[in-house]
Design an enzyme around this catalytic site. Structure first.
Site, PDB file in Angstrom:
ATOM      1  N   ASN A   1       0.814  -1.228   0.000  1.00 16.58           N
ATOM      2  CA  ASN A   1       0.000   0.000   0.000  1.00 16.58           C
ATOM      3  C   ASN A   1       0.845   1.275   0.000  1.00 16.58           C
ATOM      4  OD1 ASN A   1       0.832  -0.499   2.649  1.00 16.58           O
ATOM      5  ND2 ASN A   1      -0.909   0.595   3.509  1.00 16.58           N
TER       6      ASN A   1
ATOM      7  N   LYS B   1       5.443 -19.520  -5.244  1.00 12.38           N
ATOM      8  CA  LYS B   1       5.088 -18.154  -5.655  1.00 12.38           C
ATOM      9  C   LYS B   1       4.750 -18.092  -7.129  1.00 12.38           C
ATOM     10  CE  LYS B   1       5.945 -14.777  -2.486  1.00 12.38           C
ATOM     11  NZ  LYS B   1       4.868 -13.884  -2.118  1.00 12.38           N
TER      12      LYS B   1
ATOM     13  N   LYS C   1       9.964  -9.920   1.318  1.00 10.29           N
ATOM     14  CA  LYS C   1      10.623  -8.669   1.717  1.00 10.29           C
ATOM     15  C   LYS C   1      10.653  -8.498   3.234  1.00 10.29           C
ATOM     16  CE  LYS C   1       7.022  -5.598   2.796  1.00 10.29           C
ATOM     17  NZ  LYS C   1       5.982  -6.560   2.917  1.00 10.29           N
TER      18      LYS C   1
HETATM   19  P1  ADP Z   1       2.009  -6.010   2.597  1.00  9.12           P
HETATM   20  O1  ADP Z   1       1.816  -5.613   1.184  1.00  9.12           O
HETATM   21  O2  ADP Z   1       2.161  -4.852   3.522  1.00  9.12           O
HETATM   22  O3  ADP Z   1       3.067  -7.046   2.780  1.00  9.12           O
HETATM   23  P2  ADP Z   1      -0.064  -8.010   3.067  1.00  9.12           P
HETATM   24  O4  ADP Z   1      -1.384  -7.845   2.397  1.00  9.12           O
HETATM   25  O5  ADP Z   1       0.875  -9.035   2.553  1.00  9.12           O
HETATM   26  O6  ADP Z   1       0.602  -6.585   3.086  1.00  9.12           O
HETATM   27  O7  ADP Z   1      -0.304  -8.298   4.626  1.00  9.12           O
HETATM   28  C1  ADP Z   1      -1.046  -7.423   5.461  1.00  9.12           C
HETATM   29  C2  ADP Z   1      -2.473  -7.915   5.590  1.00  9.12           C
HETATM   30  O8  ADP Z   1      -2.544  -9.100   6.384  1.00  9.12           O
HETATM   31  C3  ADP Z   1      -3.405  -6.987   6.340  1.00  9.12           C
HETATM   32  O9  ADP Z   1      -3.877  -5.946   5.523  1.00  9.12           O
HETATM   33  C4  ADP Z   1      -4.529  -7.926   6.783  1.00  9.12           C
HETATM   34  O10 ADP Z   1      -5.593  -7.898   5.865  1.00  9.12           O
HETATM   35  C5  ADP Z   1      -3.894  -9.308   6.734  1.00  9.12           C
HETATM   36  N1  ADP Z   1      -3.923 -10.090   7.983  1.00  9.12           N
HETATM   37  C6  ADP Z   1      -3.942 -11.444   8.012  1.00  9.12           C
HETATM   38  N2  ADP Z   1      -3.947 -11.910   9.255  1.00  9.12           N
HETATM   39  C7  ADP Z   1      -3.932 -10.826  10.078  1.00  9.12           C
HETATM   40  C8  ADP Z   1      -3.916 -10.657  11.503  1.00  9.12           C
HETATM   41  N3  ADP Z   1      -3.923 -11.709  12.336  1.00  9.12           N
HETATM   42  N4  ADP Z   1      -3.890  -9.391  11.999  1.00  9.12           N
HETATM   43  C9  ADP Z   1      -3.872  -8.337  11.173  1.00  9.12           C
HETATM   44  N5  ADP Z   1      -3.887  -8.427   9.814  1.00  9.12           N
HETATM   45  C10 ADP Z   1      -3.908  -9.659   9.255  1.00  9.12           C
HETATM   46 MG    MG Z   2       2.964  -9.070   1.690  1.00 12.61          MG
END
Ligand code: ADP
Ligand code: MG
Length: 310
Positions: free
Chosen positions: A12, A127, A211
């Site tokens: 994001n 992946k 990452k």
């Molecule tokens: P990034 O691009 O920052 O790596 P990801 O989408 O891979 O983001 O991971 C973050 C997401 O993980 C959060 O937006 C949320 O939707 C999800 N998530 C899964 N399990 C949890 C949890 N236990 N607590 C909080 N968020 C969680």
């Molecule tokens: Mg991620």
């Protein structure tokens, strides 16, 4: 205050297209510069999922319709993504410093991250990358190359690559020198370009290093105080998305382990973040990790929000 921190930026912070990214990095740069203004020293890492996916797909499709467009190996696609994401970030961060009359050098390092060629992850690539193919196309390509394909959620066949763990950062000495010369460094983009060592030479491999793990390794090698993982949520939750959801302000290593075993963290999103945080925190007694959002980073570092892993 005043921590030495390695920041892992999530998807994001960058957006999904080059146009979106140019806008997104402005907000990202504001948050990062405000962390420096609060007295912290920062080293920045970031993801590259959509970006490397786009480059890889474009090169594959281009080559398919016109073979004067060369096949572009995956590690090279990763290097390209590090380059243009770094360009946007360093441009935006420098501009943000200028707004407050601070002249801080900002630089991106194309980073290679060493992985073990015997890493078990290579036995089971997970992946998906690049274009979708029919079963026949996938079989043909896989005969011509050593690519592995897997069916992706009913949408067709996609190439899959392994996600090995980082062992070392090839450019770590340069990172240290630049840091000591007060640069804001952007490194380990997309988890770094994965390389294996063969007869004293580093060879790029088609793989994706998470990452969050690379940033934990970078935090360890740079002897940072805090690993800060910035993502879309302000805190980590247990029972995430359920009625009894509970947002956590703090987790010990033992609690992290228990919650992992109870399945509270989704693989591929929150799980690698918690595991990366744990590995950094475990690497030396006084080291801490923080998982929070870009918007809350400043407040979280002041101890007011976010999830601290200690
Ligand atoms: P990034 O691009 O920052 O790596 P990801 O989408 O891979 O983001 O991971 C973050 C997401 O993980 C959060 O937006 C949320 O939707 C999800 N998530 C899964 N399990 C949890 C949890 N236990 N607590 C909080 N968020 C969680
Ligand atoms: Mg991620």
């Amino acid at each position: 205050m005043g921590y030495k921190i390695v920041i892992a930026l999530g998807g994001n912070a960058l957006g999904n297209s080059p146009e979106e990214q140019k806008i997104a990095v402005k907000k990202t740069a504001k948050s990062l510069v405000s962390l420096v203004e609060s007295g912290n020293k920062i080293i920045v890492g970031h993801g590259n999922g959509p970006q490397v996916g786009m480059i890889n797909l474009a090169m594959e499709k281009g080559h398919k319709v016109d073979d004067s467009i060369p096949k572009m190996p995956f590690p090279e696609c990763g290097a390209m993504s590090q380059g243009y994401i770094g360009y946007h970030l360093q441009n935006a961060i420098r501009h943000e410093f200028k707004q407050i009359n601070r002249d801080v050098p900002v630089v991106t390092i194309i980073t290679q991250v060493l992985v073990d060629k015997n890493d078990r992850a290579f036995e089971n690539p997970t992946k998906p990358i690049g274009a979708f193919y029919t079963k026949e196309e996938a079989e043909k390509i896989s005969k011509e190359s050593n690519y592995e394909f897997k069916e992706d959620a009913g949408r067709g066949y996609r190439r899959v690559v392994a996600s090995p763990k980082p062992i070392d950062i090839v450019e770590k000495e340069s990172l240290k020198d630049l840091y000591d010369a007060r640069n804001v460094i952007i490194a380990c983009g997309g988890g770094g370009i994965p390389v294996v060592e063969e007869n004293g030479e580093y060879i790029g491999v088609a793989a994706v290093i998470d990452k969050d793990f690379s940033c934990a390794k970078m935090a360890e090698l740079m002897d940072a105080d805090v690993l800060v993982i910035l993502t879309a949520v302000e805190k980590v939750a247990i029972n995430f998305g359920k009625e009894n959801e509970k947002w956590l302000s703090e987790m010990t290593i033992d609690e992290c382990q228990t919650y992992i075993e109870e399945g509270h963290f989704a693989p591929g999103s929150m799980l690698p973040k918690v595991e990366a945080a744990m590995s950094f925190v475990k690497s030396k007694p006084e080291r801490k990790a923080l998982i929070t959002s870009l918007e809350s980073a400043d407040e979280a570092l002041a101890g007011k929000t976010g999830t601290w892993i200690k």
